[in-house]
Design an enzyme around this catalytic site. Sequence first.
Site, short mmCIF file in Angstrom:
data_model
loop_
_atom_site.label_atom_id
_atom_site.label_comp_id
_atom_site.label_asym_id
_atom_site.label_seq_id
_atom_site.Cartn_x
_atom_site.Cartn_y
_atom_site.Cartn_z
N ASP A 1 40.94 -33.18 -55.52
CA ASP A 1 42.18 -32.88 -54.83
C ASP A 1 43.00 -31.86 -55.61
O ASP A 1 43.23 -32.03 -56.81
CB ASP A 1 42.98 -34.17 -54.69
CG ASP A 1 43.78 -34.22 -53.40
OD1 ASP A 1 43.71 -33.26 -52.63
OD2 ASP A 1 44.48 -35.23 -53.19
N HIS B 1 46.69 -29.43 -55.41
CA HIS B 1 47.94 -29.07 -54.75
C HIS B 1 48.52 -27.86 -55.47
O HIS B 1 48.69 -27.89 -56.69
CB HIS B 1 48.91 -30.25 -54.72
CG HIS B 1 48.40 -31.37 -53.88
ND1 HIS B 1 47.69 -32.43 -54.41
CD2 HIS B 1 48.43 -31.57 -52.54
CE1 HIS B 1 47.33 -33.24 -53.43
NE2 HIS B 1 47.76 -32.75 -52.30
N ARG C 1 41.41 -46.15 -48.49
CA ARG C 1 41.85 -46.10 -47.09
C ARG C 1 41.19 -47.22 -46.32
O ARG C 1 39.98 -47.45 -46.44
CB ARG C 1 41.52 -44.74 -46.47
CG ARG C 1 42.25 -43.61 -47.19
CD ARG C 1 42.02 -42.26 -46.57
NE ARG C 1 42.66 -41.23 -47.36
CZ ARG C 1 42.56 -39.92 -47.12
NH1 ARG C 1 41.83 -39.51 -46.09
NH2 ARG C 1 43.16 -39.04 -47.90
N CYS D 1 48.86 -36.49 -53.05
CA CYS D 1 49.90 -35.46 -53.01
C CYS D 1 51.29 -35.96 -53.40
O CYS D 1 52.00 -35.24 -54.13
CB CYS D 1 49.93 -34.78 -51.64
SG CYS D 1 49.81 -35.86 -50.21
N HIS E 1 47.79 -27.97 -49.76
CA HIS E 1 46.90 -29.09 -50.04
C HIS E 1 45.47 -28.57 -49.93
O HIS E 1 45.12 -27.88 -48.97
CB HIS E 1 47.06 -30.22 -49.01
CG HIS E 1 48.45 -30.76 -48.90
ND1 HIS E 1 48.77 -32.04 -49.26
CD2 HIS E 1 49.61 -30.20 -48.44
CE1 HIS E 1 50.05 -32.26 -49.03
NE2 HIS E 1 50.58 -31.15 -48.53
N GLN F 1 38.63 -38.03 -54.38
CA GLN F 1 38.86 -36.68 -53.86
C GLN F 1 38.93 -35.68 -55.01
O GLN F 1 39.52 -35.97 -56.05
CB GLN F 1 40.17 -36.62 -53.07
CG GLN F 1 40.13 -37.35 -51.75
CD GLN F 1 41.42 -37.12 -50.97
OE1 GLN F 1 42.51 -37.29 -51.49
NE2 GLN F 1 41.28 -36.72 -49.72
N LYS G 1 46.02 -26.70 -40.75
CA LYS G 1 44.98 -26.63 -41.78
C LYS G 1 43.79 -25.80 -41.32
O LYS G 1 43.54 -25.63 -40.13
CB LYS G 1 44.49 -28.03 -42.16
CG LYS G 1 43.67 -28.74 -41.09
CD LYS G 1 43.17 -30.11 -41.58
CE LYS G 1 42.40 -30.82 -40.46
NZ LYS G 1 41.92 -32.14 -40.88
#
Length: 658
Positions: free
Chosen positions: A402, A404, A382, A353, A531, A400, A485
Amino acid sequence: MSDVRVIIQRDSEREERVVTTGTTAADLFAGERTVVAARIGGELKDLAHVVTDGEEIEPVEISSKDGLDILRHSTAHVMAQAVQEIFPEAKLGIGPPVKDGFYYDFDVERPFHPDDLKAIEKRMQEIIKRGQKFSRRVVTDEAAREELANEPYKLELIGLKGSASHDDGADVEVGAGELTIYDNLDPKTGELCWRDLCRGPHLPTTRIIPAFKLMRNASAYWRGSEKNPQLQRIYGTAWPSKGELKEYLDFLAEAEKRDHRKLGSELDLFSIPEQIGSGLAVFHPKGGIIRRVMEDYSRKKHEENGYEFVYTPHATKGKLFEQSGHLDWYADGMYPPMQLDEGVDYYLKPMNCPMHNLIFDARGRSYRELPLRLFEFGTVYRYEKSGVVHGLTRARGFTQDDAHIYCTREQMAEELDRTLTFVLDLLRDYGLNDFYLELSTKDPDKFVGTDEVWEEATETLRKVAEKQGLELVADPGGAAFYGPKISVQAKDAIGRTWQMSTIQLDFNLPERFDLEYTAADGSRQRPVMIHRALFGSIERFFAVLLEHYAGAFPAWLAPVQAVGIPIGDAHVEYLQEFAAEARKQGLRVEVDSSSDRMQKKIRNAQKSKIPFMVIAGDEDVSNAAVSFRYRDGSQKNGIPRDQAIAELVDVVKRRVQV
């Protein structure tokens, strides 16, 4: 003796009852064998609790969540007693209930052996048959220290009394209230058999434990810290009936068959080489095909829904994560910095992000561009402790899917609704159909932004979730530091729940990055940021689908969609021609031209979980046909070649299971 008025609460029914002084909760529910405790004023109490005037009392059934926890925690005490009877030198750690079972930690001279677990289980059966009584008593700190002087870990827990809660499970023993010890008493003589520091509550007697089994043992650091001694942990499970225990053990056996690590090796899909490191997987050619098909279909759907693809690097200067707040809030999940460029700290990125924010901010933005939907298959890293790394489902490096989304405040609700619908529809395309939603709200100790902004964000998400008509479950305090979320929870083929997609509403990062767009009136306005990770990670979603299908992927995802099996060597060339025609139609078809006998080739195809076997012999060749053998063992003979290829194409196109 004076009268005492109490109210019995059962679901929506309330019953007022007058009883005599000294009446216990056990007296109130006498004859109700499934009641194992009582809830009074929101607190769980033993059935030995003496009721007082005006109390509202709710029975706790053994099959309820609280009842199961009490059953399992009581069984953990029985296990600890058995361990100390067999291994008197064992020192006690903690023994909380956990999902579907319990554990207890012990400091012993050597690790437990499987034969030890059998002996402990046998001794537990003996203790249960004795019908020992669980008896609660309040003690002072000094008295507890005196009684437990030989238990160093219990003494440490006594020092924690007064703490609000403990993430390590210590709250089963001590809390903010009074200190209590539970004695296991002989039912005939009343003599002490064993004792433990514990908050309770517990079952009235050990005889109420209907069915249990010890599962395994493992090493565990005391209170979860690598700085503390390593103890031996024994895991077990307990259920309200032998039938439920058997059902659970059968479920575990089925889950073991579906373990993605086992199937990944058997089907030659992926591996996690020790030379690369724990939690870092490599995909083999067949696994690579499945992953590519998953990604390609996802890309196609994202393009159809107005997403734009971006790419970002794997590492960045630390200042970016200072600006985003991740170094303040997420440092424990990040790898240590790399010293580059004359002492400048660089980090492997744990999420995408902040970089997407920089793409948004690379030039001026107009309201006409919004919603702006940026999407990336972005690999992140991670740091996960070795004890929690688990195949592809809990990895250290993963990709991911991912997205946004940047939109105006006015577009927010519609965009969230559109996003959640898109997420659920795409998950259904991959074969997951049983969902519920979870709404994670603010952690009061870990958040940025104002209460007003959080309240608006949370209520917007709640309305969007309710619109789907699915069950909505609360997750208090479970949100990330920057916003609430929605999580999509999906059940697989054997009923396990997996957290899939997450959608997070964020007013805070646009503020931290000073993101702006030009509104219709020419003013500069702050966008809202959404997100969204659909798979969560490609690796984890791959593992979930692998276990959901038990390796038998539908044809559109299968690495080999059909295998040609010749009845004899003379038929190999014919099937190779068939395979070449099929490949021109985009199908993944191979021919088994090995020297194995035909039945062995069929068994090999079955073990590889290939959806279609295409068989050809003399009659098929002369008729320009083939025979289909399906995964369920059924067969269809004499299918013209063109028709056979058309059927394969149709099954793949419709994404159905065969």
